[in-house]
Design a protein around this motif. Structure first.
Motif, PDB file in Angstrom:
ATOM      1  N   ALA A 884       0.832  -1.219   0.000  1.00  0.00           N
ATOM      2  CA  ALA A 884       0.000   0.000   0.000  1.00  0.00           C
ATOM      3  C   ALA A 884       0.856   1.254   0.000  1.00  0.00           C
ATOM      4  CB  ALA A 884      -0.917  -0.035   1.208  1.00  0.00           C
ATOM      5  N   CYS A 885       1.994   1.161   0.697  1.00  0.00           N
ATOM      6  CA  CYS A 885       2.900   2.354   0.738  1.00  0.00           C
ATOM      7  C   CYS A 885       3.385   2.708  -0.660  1.00  0.00           C
ATOM      8  CB  CYS A 885       4.049   2.032   1.676  1.00  0.00           C
ATOM      9  SG  CYS A 885       5.280   3.354   1.774  1.00  0.00           S
ATOM     10  N   PHE A 886       3.822   1.707  -1.401  1.00  0.00           N
ATOM     11  CA  PHE A 886       4.354   1.988  -2.732  1.00  0.00           C
ATOM     12  C   PHE A 886       3.241   2.427  -3.675  1.00  0.00           C
ATOM     13  CE2 PHE A 886       8.225   0.282  -1.204  1.00  0.00           C
ATOM     14  CZ  PHE A 886       9.228   0.651  -2.092  1.00  0.00           C
ATOM     15  N   ARG A 887       2.037   1.856  -3.498  1.00  0.00           N
ATOM     16  CA  ARG A 887       0.937   2.311  -4.350  1.00  0.00           C
ATOM     17  C   ARG A 887       0.611   3.780  -4.052  1.00  0.00           C
ATOM     18  NH1 ARG A 887      -1.273  -2.921  -3.306  1.00  0.00           N
ATOM     19  NH2 ARG A 887      -2.569  -2.052  -1.656  1.00  0.00           N
ATOM     20  N   ASP A 947       8.299  -4.476  -4.979  1.00  0.00           N
ATOM     21  CA  ASP A 947       7.760  -3.116  -4.767  1.00  0.00           C
ATOM     22  C   ASP A 947       8.533  -2.067  -5.580  1.00  0.00           C
ATOM     23  OD1 ASP A 947       5.778  -3.947  -3.091  1.00  0.00           O
ATOM     24  OD2 ASP A 947       6.940  -3.633  -1.248  1.00  0.00           O
ATOM     25  N   VAL A 948       9.865  -2.236  -5.592  1.00  0.00           N
ATOM     26  CA  VAL A 948      10.691  -1.270  -6.350  1.00  0.00           C
ATOM     27  C   VAL A 948      10.391  -1.383  -7.837  1.00  0.00           C
ATOM     28  CG1 VAL A 948      13.053  -0.719  -7.013  1.00  0.00           C
ATOM     29  CG2 VAL A 948      12.488  -1.142  -4.612  1.00  0.00           C
ATOM     30  N   ALA A 949      10.188  -2.600  -8.305  1.00  0.00           N
ATOM     31  CA  ALA A 949       9.856  -2.760  -9.725  1.00  0.00           C
ATOM     32  C   ALA A 949       8.521  -2.109 -10.027  1.00  0.00           C
ATOM     33  CB  ALA A 949       9.838  -4.246 -10.080  1.00  0.00           C
ATOM     34  N   PHE A 950       7.581  -2.234  -9.101  1.00  0.00           N
ATOM     35  CA  PHE A 950       6.298  -1.556  -9.293  1.00  0.00           C
ATOM     36  C   PHE A 950       6.505  -0.027  -9.368  1.00  0.00           C
ATOM     37  CE2 PHE A 950       2.596   0.482  -7.332  1.00  0.00           C
ATOM     38  CZ  PHE A 950       1.614   0.137  -8.237  1.00  0.00           C
ATOM     39  N   TYR A 951       7.297   0.483  -8.441  1.00  0.00           N
ATOM     40  CA  TYR A 951       7.584   1.936  -8.427  1.00  0.00           C
ATOM     41  C   TYR A 951       8.240   2.375  -9.735  1.00  0.00           C
ATOM     42  CZ  TYR A 951      10.254   6.166  -7.371  1.00  0.00           C
ATOM     43  OH  TYR A 951      10.832   7.408  -7.449  1.00  0.00           O
ATOM     44  N   THR A 952       9.242   1.603 -10.175  1.00  0.00           N
ATOM     45  CA  THR A 952       9.963   1.969 -11.388  1.00  0.00           C
ATOM     46  C   THR A 952       9.031   1.913 -12.590  1.00  0.00           C
ATOM     47  OG1 THR A 952      11.996   1.063 -10.433  1.00  0.00           O
ATOM     48  CG2 THR A 952      11.954   1.394 -12.803  1.00  0.00           C
ATOM     49  N   GLY A 953       8.213   0.889 -12.656  1.00  0.00           N
ATOM     50  CA  GLY A 953       7.315   0.787 -13.799  1.00  0.00           C
ATOM     51  C   GLY A 953       6.324   1.922 -13.847  1.00  0.00           C
ATOM     52  N   ASN A 954       5.749   2.274 -12.731  1.00  0.00           N
ATOM     53  CA  ASN A 954       4.792   3.379 -12.695  1.00  0.00           C
ATOM     54  C   ASN A 954       5.464   4.727 -13.035  1.00  0.00           C
ATOM     55  OD1 ASN A 954       1.876   2.662 -11.622  1.00  0.00           O
ATOM     56  ND2 ASN A 954       3.293   1.318 -10.535  1.00  0.00           N
ATOM     57  N   LEU A 955       6.671   4.924 -12.495  1.00  0.00           N
ATOM     58  CA  LEU A 955       7.344   6.202 -12.737  1.00  0.00           C
ATOM     59  C   LEU A 955       7.741   6.358 -14.210  1.00  0.00           C
ATOM     60  CD1 LEU A 955       8.333   8.796 -11.410  1.00  0.00           C
ATOM     61  CD2 LEU A 955      10.508   7.649 -10.925  1.00  0.00           C
ATOM     62  N   GLN A 956       8.257   5.275 -14.780  1.00  0.00           N
ATOM     63  CA  GLN A 956       8.661   5.360 -16.178  1.00  0.00           C
ATOM     64  C   GLN A 956       7.469   5.363 -17.123  1.00  0.00           C
ATOM     65  OE1 GLN A 956      11.435   2.143 -16.713  1.00  0.00           O
ATOM     66  NE2 GLN A 956      13.182   3.351 -15.865  1.00  0.00           N
TER      67      GLN A 956
END
Length: 976
Positions: A884-887, A947-956
């Motif tokens: 939830a934090c990363f979302r 989680d980091v991959a989720f963050y990276t995918g959303n940011l890019q």
């Protein structure tokens, strides 16, 4: 009286021209005998038959015989005019006319000095030496015997009876001692009663003196008898001498008759011609003198006639010439004794008339209608007046013209105001009496037209003044040039006179040597002086030859040679021909000073016009009229004043600072008011700005496009075209999109108004630069207070300062920063090199704006940094993935991107998210270290990686960030 036929012991000479002296050797040889000096010349020796037939005074005067004797010796010695011997000694000896009188020298006989006998002494000295030598050689004659000795002794005995005082060589009765010794006064005294005895003594003295005289006469007769032969020979030659004199007299008479005939035939006519020529010349001189007197007599009527036609120079020249003639050629004439003083009074009257005439001319010249015609009024009259004033040394006449200029400048403004007020119906001249009050009732267009009319009148006025003063200066410079030419001519004449004197000396030398000039100089080789003299002789009146016997000076002139004035013709710039005389005795220093004063008078005319214009402006500005003008009106007024200032500088050649200073003063007031208005307007705009993106009207886009073309100016409004075009969302500046607020759009227009004011009023460049710098600083500081300082929350009532507000503020600042170099270049081209230091204000402003932009970027990063700190501090590594934090983080990142992507350029967005990503990695790394999660491939590591991959995918996946290098490996601690 016995006479001896034996000749005297005279030495014989072979030359008939020998010089004979008296016998002195006999007295030396026979001391007892004292003979008297010879009184008759000795008979010359030589052959008497060798004499010429013609009379010879040199030879015949020494011959004398007894037959030529006419009187006896006592008759020769005594006074023949006395009938009997007188009893008185003085009258008996010297005659009844015993008076010591001075003989008047003859006018027909020359004064004879010793120098006249020098040649004779030179010729006779050798002969005398020969005579002395012959006399010493010859022996005395045998006939000189004892009888002669006895006779000498007897004569000596008789002479001893005569007192020695009579024998003294310095015997003179004028000496009182000698006179008393010869004639004792006791013999003449008859007052003591001894008359008979004194008379007897006087007779005795007289008999004694007579006895002495007889002894002397006997001795003289004896001496004559010794030389009787020579004496009688002289008497004999007397008849022959008379024949010679008779022949000589006849010859002289004949010669005189011939000379008389020659005089009548050859000389008398020529001399009569010369006398008649001299008489004719004297008559011509007398006629010319009378003619000159008649001319001088007409001087006063002629002067009056010249003054009636304003010919002052001619009248002054005539007076000066007449004064000179009176002092030189007509001096001492009784009929003209008062004319000199009358002419002096007349000259003083002319001085007053010229000054009054010049004052009238200046008044009429300056007060004539001011039209486009700038021709000089009556240039010939002006030139004549100036020449007359210069001739009379009235060098301050230009002050009269200066006073008239001041009065005319006042009248020009007054007349223009009266004419303008009379055409305005709204102004009631009966109610408002004063012209100043009437002028203040005009609106700006009416007052502007009045000022424009005044400036045009002043321009024509200055052109007329310049033309008149240039004519006056040209007259002064012509006189100055004439003085220089006169000095050059005098120098040339001195050189020529020196050369002529050398030629004269050469000619005199040649004449003395008996040569002709043509013998010494060939054709074409004559010296310049001789050639000039010859040409003068050949061109003399009536072709008379140049000889010393003829009258060479012209006698038919009525002017004195000393009063002739050499004149030269000169032309003024206006084409008026003038004759400049040599009688203007002004020094070069005076003329140059006068020319400078006249030029200074032209500068004063410009100053006068400017001063009157300043007073006119100040009279209108009393009620704050000029300060209430808008920028367009003030720019129009400034351009009009600048144009007038430039026109006067071009006409007069010098800057006048009064009007320029007044314009600068009004410009400073205008700048202050202009700046205060703009600053107040900007302040109001900022206080009401909600910091939302505003639409860009087409006129602002046109404004920006005009600046992009390289010129900073406000474009003309096109209402029709503007209505057809819709507002744009972004402002396009050189291909870049700028999202702005309405305040910045208006700020750009205000900045361009500042720049255009500098173009319209160059004198306020520095003030405008300072005010514009202040305005830009004010916008920077005020926007910082409202956005970064959250002042807009209270001022405008915003709920919060969003990232969009921050990004929009940053973009607005970037837009202003983009125009600062353009503004700087605009001002740099209008500043003086010494004012370039003021441009540092723009450098400081640029730095401040960049710092402000950096602070906004830091603020955006700080917002996300606080969010990361808040969210990641609660992060736990557990399922489900993504957490939830990363979302939530990705959601906030997407909002951030959505807020700033359309406002900031893509490069700035990428740089901003790289800084946000660095902050995110820092917080995540700290939290992982806190949770002891390492990169060991374990289950926790796998969860974090997911989680980091989720963050990276959303940011890019965000727009424009797909190629962003996130470098997420930095979240793990590096193994050591």
């Amino acid at each position: 009286m016995a006479s001896s036929h034996s000749s005297s012991p005279v030495p014989q000479s072979n030359s008939s021209d020998a010089f004979f002296k008296k016998e002195v050797d006999a007295t030396k040889r026979f001391r007892p005998v004292q003979s008297l000096p010879d009184v008759c010349p000795k008979e010359p020796t030589g052959n008497p038959n060798s004499l010429h037939d013609s009379p010879s005074l040199v030879v015949d005067q020494q011959r004398w015989t007894i037959y030529h004797s006419k009187v006896n010796l006592p008759a020769a010695l005594n006074d023949p005019r006395l009938a009997k011997r007188e009893s008185d000694f003085f009258t008996k000896t010297w005659g009844v006319d015993f008076v010591d009188t001075e003989v008047t020298p003859s006018f027909y006989l020359p004064q004879i000095t010793k120098e006249h006998f020098a040649l004779y002494q030179q010729e006779i000295t050798p002969r005398e030496k020969v005579h002395e030598r012959c006399k010493n050689i010859c022996t005395p004659k045998d006939s000189f015997d004892r009888t002669l000795l006895h006779t000498h002794d007897k004569s000596r005995t008789d002479l001893e009876q005569v007192p020695k005082i009579f024998m003294k060589p310095d015997f003179a009765l004028e000496d009182s001692l000698t006179f008393n010794a010869v004639l004792p006064w006791s013999h003449f005294s008859t007052a003591g009663g001894k008359g008979n005895r004194d008379a007897a003594s006087s007779k005795l003295l007289q008999e004694k003196l007579s006895h002495y005289l007889d002894i002397v006469e006997v001795n003289i007769a004896h001496q004559i008898s010794l030389r009787s032969e020579a004496f009688f020979h002289a008497m004999t030659s007397q008849h022959e001498l008379q024949d010679y004199l008779r022949k000589t007299s006849q010859a002289v008479k004949l010669l005189r008759e011939k000379i008389s005939k020659i005089d009548k035939v050859m000389c008398e006519g020529s001399l009569r011609v010369l006398r008649l020529s001299l008489t004719r010349n004297n008559c011509i001189k007398a006629y010319n003198k009378l003619k000159l007197m008649a001319t001088v007599h007409q001087t006063q009527p002629t002067v009056q006639l010249l003054l009636s036609t304003s010919e002052y120079v001619g009248a002054l020249d005539l007076i000066a010439t007449t004064q000179e003639v009176l002092q030189q050629e007509l001096q001492g004439i009784h009929s003209f004794r008062h004319l000199g003083s009358q002419l002096c009074e007349l000259e003083k009257l002319i001085d007053k008339m010229m000054i009054a005439e010049f004052s009238t001319y200046a008044r009429s010249d300056l007060n004539r209608p001011l039209e486009d015609d700038c021709q000089i009024l009556e240039e010939e009259r002006l030139v004549s007046l100036v020449f007359g004033l210069l001739k009379q040394r009235k060098l301050n006449f230009y002050e009269i013209y200066g006073d008239e200029m001041i009065n005319t400048a006042k009248n020009i403004i007054k007349q223009c105001v009266v004419n303008t007020v009379s055409q305005i119906e709204e102004i009631d001249t009966e109610v408002v009496v004063k012209l100043a009050d009437q002028m203040r009732m005009m609106n700006f267009p009416q007052w502007f037209d009045l000022l424009k009319n005044i400036f045009s009148k002043f321009t024509i006025f200055l052109k007329r003044v310049k033309a008149t003063l240039n004519t006056i200066r040209s007259v002064v410079f012509l006189v100055l040039d004439k003085n220089q030419k006169t000095r050059d001519l005098e120098y040339t004449l001195q050189k020529n006179s020196a050369k002529e004197s050398m030629v004269d000396s050469e000619v005199a030398y040649l004449t003395h040597e008996g040569l002709f000039i043509s013998d010494a100089f060939g054709d074409g080789e004559l010296p310049a002086g001789a050639a000039d003299a010859a040409s003068v002789c050949n061109t003399s009146p009536n072709s008379e030859p140049c000889s010393s016997d003829s009258v060479s000076e012209p006698e038919c002139t009525t002017d004195s040679s000393s009063s002739k004035e050499h004149t030269s013709s000169s032309v003024t710039p206006g084409g008026v021909e003038m004759m400049i005389g040599e009688d203007m005795k002004l020094t070069d220093l005076e003329l140059v000073r006068l020319a400078n004063n006249i030029q200074e008078l032209l500068y004063n005319a410009s100053d006068i016009c400017h001063d009157r214009s300043v007073k006119f402006l100040m009279a209108r500005a009393k009620d704050g009229f000029l300060e209430k003008l808008n920028s367009n009106e003030f720019v129009t007024l400034s351009r009009l004043m600048e144009g007038f200032i430039l026109d006067t500088e071009q006409i007069c050649g010098r800057k006048s600072m009064s009007l320029r200073g007044a314009l600068q003063s009004q410009a400073n007031r205008f700048v202050n008011r202009f700046h205060e208005e703009r600053k107040t307007k900007l302040s109001l705009l900022l206080d009401n700005e909600r910091w939302k993106q505003a639409e860009v009207p087409a006129e602002f886009q046109d404004l920006v496009d005009s600046v992009s073309d390289g010129r900073i100016s406000l474009p003309e409004k096109k209402p029709t075209a503007t209505e057809e075009r819709k507002p744009a969302e972004f402002l396009i500046v050189e291909g870049q999109k700028y999202a702005t607020v309405g305040t910045v759009l208006l700020l750009i227009r205000i900045i361009l108004e500042y720049c255009q004011c500098v173009d319209n009023i160059p004198s306020i460049t520095t003030d405008m630069l300072t005010r514009l710098s202040d305005l830009l600083k004010y916008f920077n500081s005020r926007s910082c207070q409202l956005v970064l300082g959250a002042g807009a929350l209270q001022v405008v009532g915003l709920k919060t300062i969003t990232t969009k507000n921050l990004a929009l503020s940053s973009r607005c600042l970037q837009l202003i920063v983009h125009y600062i170099p353009i503004i700087r270049a605009h001002f740099e081209t209008r500043l003086q090199p010494k004012q370039f230091s003021m441009l540092r204000h723009f450098d400081h402003i640029t730095k401040d704006y960049h710092d402000h932009i950096a602070e906004i970027s830091a603020k955006l990063v700080a917002i996300m940094d606080s969010l990361f700190d808040k969210l990641l501090s609660k992060y736990e590594v557990k399922a489900p993935v993504p957490s939830a934090c990363f979302r939530n983080i990705c959601k906030q990142m997407a909002k951030m991107h959505e807020a700033i992507y359309d406002l900031l350029p893509e490069e700035q967005t990428q740089m901003l998210f790289l800084r946000i990503n660095a902050s995110y990695k820092l917080h995540l790394k700290r939290q992982l270290a806190h949770l002891n999660v390492v990169n060991d491939g374990g289950p926790l590591n796998g969860l974090v990686t997911s989680d980091v991959a989720f963050y990276t995918g959303n940011l890019q996946a965000l727009k424009g960030l797909n190629n962003l290098d996130l470098n997420m490996a930095e979240i793990w601690e590096q193994k050591r």
